[in-house]
Design a protein around this motif. Sequence first.
Motif, short mmCIF file in Angstrom:
data_model
loop_
_atom_site.label_atom_id
_atom_site.label_comp_id
_atom_site.label_asym_id
_atom_site.label_seq_id
_atom_site.Cartn_x
_atom_site.Cartn_y
_atom_site.Cartn_z
N GLY A 112 -27.42 42.60 23.24
CA GLY A 112 -28.86 42.73 23.18
C GLY A 112 -29.40 42.86 21.77
O GLY A 112 -28.79 42.38 20.80
N TYR A 113 -30.55 43.52 21.65
CA TYR A 113 -31.18 43.69 20.34
C TYR A 113 -30.29 44.47 19.38
O TYR A 113 -30.41 44.34 18.15
N GLU A 114 -29.41 45.29 19.93
CA GLU A 114 -28.47 46.03 19.07
C GLU A 114 -27.63 45.07 18.24
O GLU A 114 -27.29 45.36 17.09
N GLY A 115 -27.29 43.92 18.80
CA GLY A 115 -26.50 42.93 18.08
C GLY A 115 -27.23 42.24 16.96
O GLY A 115 -26.62 41.54 16.15
N MET A 116 -28.55 42.43 16.91
CA MET A 116 -29.35 41.84 15.83
C MET A 116 -29.57 42.81 14.67
O MET A 116 -30.30 42.51 13.73
N VAL A 117 -28.95 43.99 14.77
CA VAL A 117 -29.01 44.98 13.69
C VAL A 117 -27.63 45.07 13.07
O VAL A 117 -26.66 45.45 13.73
N GLN A 118 -27.51 44.71 11.81
CA GLN A 118 -26.21 44.48 11.20
C GLN A 118 -25.34 45.72 11.10
O GLN A 118 -24.11 45.63 11.13
N ARG A 119 -25.96 46.90 11.03
CA ARG A 119 -25.14 48.11 10.83
C ARG A 119 -24.26 48.43 12.04
O ARG A 119 -23.29 49.17 11.93
N TYR A 120 -24.58 47.86 13.22
CA TYR A 120 -23.75 48.09 14.40
C TYR A 120 -22.46 47.29 14.36
O TYR A 120 -21.51 47.58 15.09
N GLY A 121 -22.42 46.26 13.56
CA GLY A 121 -21.18 45.52 13.37
C GLY A 121 -20.79 44.58 14.48
O GLY A 121 -19.62 44.22 14.61
N ASP A 151 -35.09 48.63 15.37
CA ASP A 151 -36.07 48.44 14.30
C ASP A 151 -36.38 46.95 14.14
O ASP A 151 -35.47 46.15 13.91
N VAL A 152 -37.65 46.60 14.28
CA VAL A 152 -38.05 45.19 14.22
C VAL A 152 -37.74 44.60 12.85
O VAL A 152 -37.29 43.46 12.74
N GLY A 153 -37.96 45.38 11.80
CA GLY A 153 -37.68 44.89 10.45
C GLY A 153 -36.22 44.54 10.26
O GLY A 153 -35.89 43.51 9.65
N ASP A 154 -35.33 45.38 10.81
CA ASP A 154 -33.89 45.10 10.70
C ASP A 154 -33.52 43.81 11.43
O ASP A 154 -32.70 43.03 10.95
N MET A 155 -34.14 43.60 12.58
CA MET A 155 -33.82 42.39 13.35
C MET A 155 -34.30 41.13 12.64
O MET A 155 -33.59 40.11 12.60
N VAL A 156 -35.49 41.19 12.07
CA VAL A 156 -36.00 40.02 11.34
C VAL A 156 -35.18 39.80 10.06
O VAL A 156 -34.95 38.65 9.66
N ASP A 157 -34.72 40.88 9.44
CA ASP A 157 -33.82 40.73 8.28
C ASP A 157 -32.58 39.92 8.66
O ASP A 157 -32.13 39.05 7.91
N THR A 158 -32.02 40.22 9.84
CA THR A 158 -30.84 39.50 10.31
C THR A 158 -31.15 38.02 10.51
O THR A 158 -30.35 37.14 10.13
N LEU A 159 -32.29 37.73 11.10
CA LEU A 159 -32.68 36.33 11.30
C LEU A 159 -32.81 35.61 9.96
O LEU A 159 -32.39 34.44 9.82
N GLU A 160 -33.36 36.30 8.97
CA GLU A 160 -33.49 35.68 7.63
C GLU A 160 -32.12 35.47 7.00
O GLU A 160 -31.83 34.41 6.44
N ASP A 161 -31.28 36.50 7.05
CA ASP A 161 -29.96 36.41 6.41
C ASP A 161 -29.12 35.29 7.02
O ASP A 161 -28.35 34.63 6.31
N MET A 162 -29.25 35.08 8.33
CA MET A 162 -28.46 34.05 9.00
C MET A 162 -29.15 32.68 9.00
O MET A 162 -28.58 31.69 9.46
#
Length: 432
Positions: A112-121, A151-162
């Motif tokens: 889920g959304y947890e997988g879009m936050v990089q700190r969870y690994g 955190d929405v910002g963390d998820m969008v950061d992941t989309l940008e990084d990838m």
Amino acid sequence: MDTHIQSLGPCLFPTPLHHIGSVEAPFKDDEDRILFRHETSTSQLEEEEESSPVSFEVAGPRERLYFDPSRTTVGIVTCGGLCPGLNDIIRGIVNQCHNQYGINKVYGFRYGYEGMVQRYGHTPFVLRPASVAQAHHFGGTFLGSSRGQQDVGDMVDTLEDMGVDILFVIGGDGSLRGASQITKEIERRGLKKAVVGIPKTIDNDIMFLDKSFGFETAFAAAVQAVTCAYVESTGAVNGVGLVKLMGRDSGFIACYAALAGSNVDFVLIPEVPFDLEGPRGFLEALRYRLVRRGSVVVVVAEGAGQELMGGGMGVDASGNPRYGDVGLFLKDRINGFFKERRMEVNVKYIDPSYIVRSVPANAQDNVYCSRLAQSAVHAAVAGKTGMLVGRWHGSFVHLPLDMVTHGRRKVDPKKELWHSVLESTGQPPNLR
């Protein structure tokens, strides 16, 4: 009711779908619409004469695309509880991206959304047609899922990084609200990324949809539990088969399972309050039916009768109220009621919730999921965003996320479905 669909900009790239086999693709444009109302009355006609009737944008392939498929990266995430058809949707998106549009970079975010936050690994999966070829034979989601906000910002950061250009969110009411927040954060940053939702709810309670995927499979599985309850109830003296089905705020599964099973005596749903005690309450109606027939089958939706259990139980990780177990509550109250009257009763309680939601999609839902996935990809590559795909009056349409998440679809006690249930069960229309 604002039905406008956001677009990222002008579509400059020609579609690769000029021909499907030897048949020209049925291209759509934004002027193709499906009316919101399919029933009319004199007052409605008069209102619509003064203003344009409400309508939804038709889904389907566009002749020109916003994204260049050869340079596009796609992400898929599944959120919330399990539901039949999740793997079918994932498979449909992957195959449509690779085989029809030539999009070769497709990632599946895990849990889920947890997988879009990089700190969870949680490292995303790389998805290809070969890796999803047999996915539709299994229930659940092979990407995994989770509940709760991130955190929405963390998820969008992941989309940008990838470098993800298109995000497909497969989830229910809370997940779609999260998709809306992601869309707004992307817009705030001035990014050109599309977010397209595919509505998932086993309760069939999302607004402005004919039905949600997996619902037919779910109530078909529920019918088996109802049948077992009937067999158990008829095999005991004064047998009561009590089945609790999913349906936190909407009783669609309970209603359809009762109609399909046809051996149900009472259906209790959140939309129709009932009393336990008193000459017209549920327990007295149950006693009367049991004396007459010798056995009774009761189907109760999990959200029914919560006001009888006294007080809330907090909220879950998604912010939804935690409900008490109405099945066990009714079991205890039924046993106590008949014990006070020194009347033998044998309650057989069945709770098939996790079985119902974990089974693979049946053939009908498999087709529906495939078409939803195709429609979602068509919309995304054309630059549509902040929207979801669904079926309305038999046609696939585009719906704004914010419009759909402002309410829940419910069983209307004044309309045909509930009247059909009352006719099938013979239960009193008012248990109060």
